[in-house]
Design a protein around this motif. Structure first.
Motif, PDB file in Angstrom:
ATOM      1  N   PHE A   6      -2.282  -2.806  -1.450  1.00 25.79           N
ATOM      2  CA  PHE A   6      -1.929  -2.173  -0.189  1.00 25.79           C
ATOM      3  C   PHE A   6      -0.408  -2.183  -0.040  1.00 25.79           C
ATOM      4  N   HIS A  18      -3.084   1.552  -1.311  1.00 22.93           N
ATOM      5  CA  HIS A  18      -3.624   2.086  -0.067  1.00 22.93           C
ATOM      6  C   HIS A  18      -2.556   1.970   1.023  1.00 22.93           C
ATOM      7  N   LEU A  70      -1.301   0.796   4.392  1.00 29.28           N
ATOM      8  CA  LEU A  70      -1.689  -0.323   5.262  1.00 29.28           C
ATOM      9  C   LEU A  70      -0.990  -0.187   6.605  1.00 29.28           C
TER      10      LEU A  70
END
Length: 366
Positions: free
Chosen positions: A254, A278, A280
């Protein structure tokens, strides 16, 4: 393990340029570390990657002598040793091909059935990064994760102090032996960390401090955890190396997005842009991607008079109550909320006992 076994494992670990991957291959082939030192040269030569130079090192008695001295240090300093074939070796690290054959620890570490995440980033953390890190850990606290970091300046120590503040276990992975602390100014936090977790390292007390050790240390940070979180990072830095290692271990990564042009957001933004991490934005993102479920008492929300839902939460609750089990994306679409915001709202509602998560990223009202 007994002292003799540990002695030969230490001696094997002491051999320069052998590497953990080759050491594991030797141990698995010959049964244990002691057998390697007792084996005939001709049999050692049959293994790929050993060679005459490494065989010469194996036959050097100096490694056993060094192991004897380190064993005395271990015994006199209440240090735990974790062998890669033993049950107390960190489970997730067992699946890393280059994980250390022997890991040293001190403190009160308990990784049994625990959620574990690593938090890394720049040593020159900004006020924004500090606030985000502290809020993230505060919001994750009900899920009781173990917070792993490198005990360095900036993001590392911010994360570990926040973990202690919120009653979470925290582990500092060191780039040196357990006979010292770097940076020295962080000695004042050692007691708190050991009381609420502890320290891991695969370096000996005789290893000289070297900045190159940080790169080797980073594989332990990444390997211990099911996810690595980059709070802030410049375009180049150790946090990005840790993120790459985590990705190579097939772990989730993340990154916290930042404004274009911000020096300490460029690394995080690049991870997201390259689809190596990803996005965050809240604790809910982690809970959603890692499929962390929260145990809640299964009572009707109408009977829990103390539960108060915000307007947006009530909208989600009413939809789930009428529609039944619903996937997150479909729930977000029908209630006209962004997915990331829906995930955050759902996390708050789970903590209030209003809804519960189900397998398959489904949610239902209680």
């Amino acid at each position: 393990m007994n002292s003799e076994d540990l002695l030969y494992i230490l001696a094997l670990q002491h051999i320069p340029n052998l590497g953990d991957t080759t050491a594991k291959k030797l141990i698995r082939h010959f049964g244990n570390a002691k057998n390697i030192f007792k084996e005939k040269k001709s049999n050692l030569l049959k293994l790929d990657g050993v060679g005459s130079v490494r065989i010469k090192e194996i036959n050097d008695s100096g490694h056993l002598k060094a192991a004897e001295d380190e064993l005395k240090f271990i015994d006199s300093n209440n240090i735990e040793c974790h062998y890669f074939q033993d049950i107390d070796y960190p489970e997730k690290l067992k699946h890393c091909i280059d994980g250390p054959i022997l890991l040293f620890s001190r403190g009160n570490i308990d990784l049994n059935r625990k959620r574990i995440i690593s938090i890394v980033g720049t040593r020159q953390i900004t006020s924004y990064g500090m606030q985000f890190c502290e809020k993230l850990i505060e919001d994750l606290a009900p899920l009781d994760p173990v917070i792993v970091s490198g005990f360095a300046y900036g993001v590392d120590i911010t994360a570990q102090k926040a973990a202690v503040k919120n009653g979470l276990q925290t582990i500092g992975c060191l780039a040196h032996g357990l006979n010292q602390i770097y940076p020295k100014v962080h000695k004042k936090y050692v007691g708190q960390v050991e009381e609420n977790g502890g320290f891991f390292t695969d370096f000996w007390s005789t290893d000289k401090f070297d900045r190159n050790n940080f790169l080797k240390r980073n594989r332990i940070i990444a390997g211990l955890s099911e996810a690595t979180i980059v709070i802030e990072s410049a375009e180049k830095g150790g946090a990005l190396v840790t993120a790459d290692i985590a990705g190579s271990y097939d772990r989730e990564v993340f990154a916290v997005p930042g404004r274009p042009g911000d020096k300490f957001s460029s690394g995080s933004n690049n991870l997201i842009k390259a689809q190596k991490a990803h996005v965050l934005t809240s604790a809910a993102d982690i809970a959603y991607i890692l499929n962390w479920e929260i145990e809640v008492k299964q009572k009707s929300v109408q009977k829990q008079l103390f539960v108060q839902l915000e307007d947006e939460e009530q909208k989600l609750y009413d939809f789930l109550k009428n529609r039944g089990k619903t996937e997150l994306d479909l729930l977000a679409l029908n209630c006209n909320f962004p997915t990331f915001k829906t995930a955050s709202l759902l996390l708050n509602m789970e903590l209030k006992g209003a809804i519960r998560p189900l397998p398959g990223k489904l949610f239902e009202a209680i």
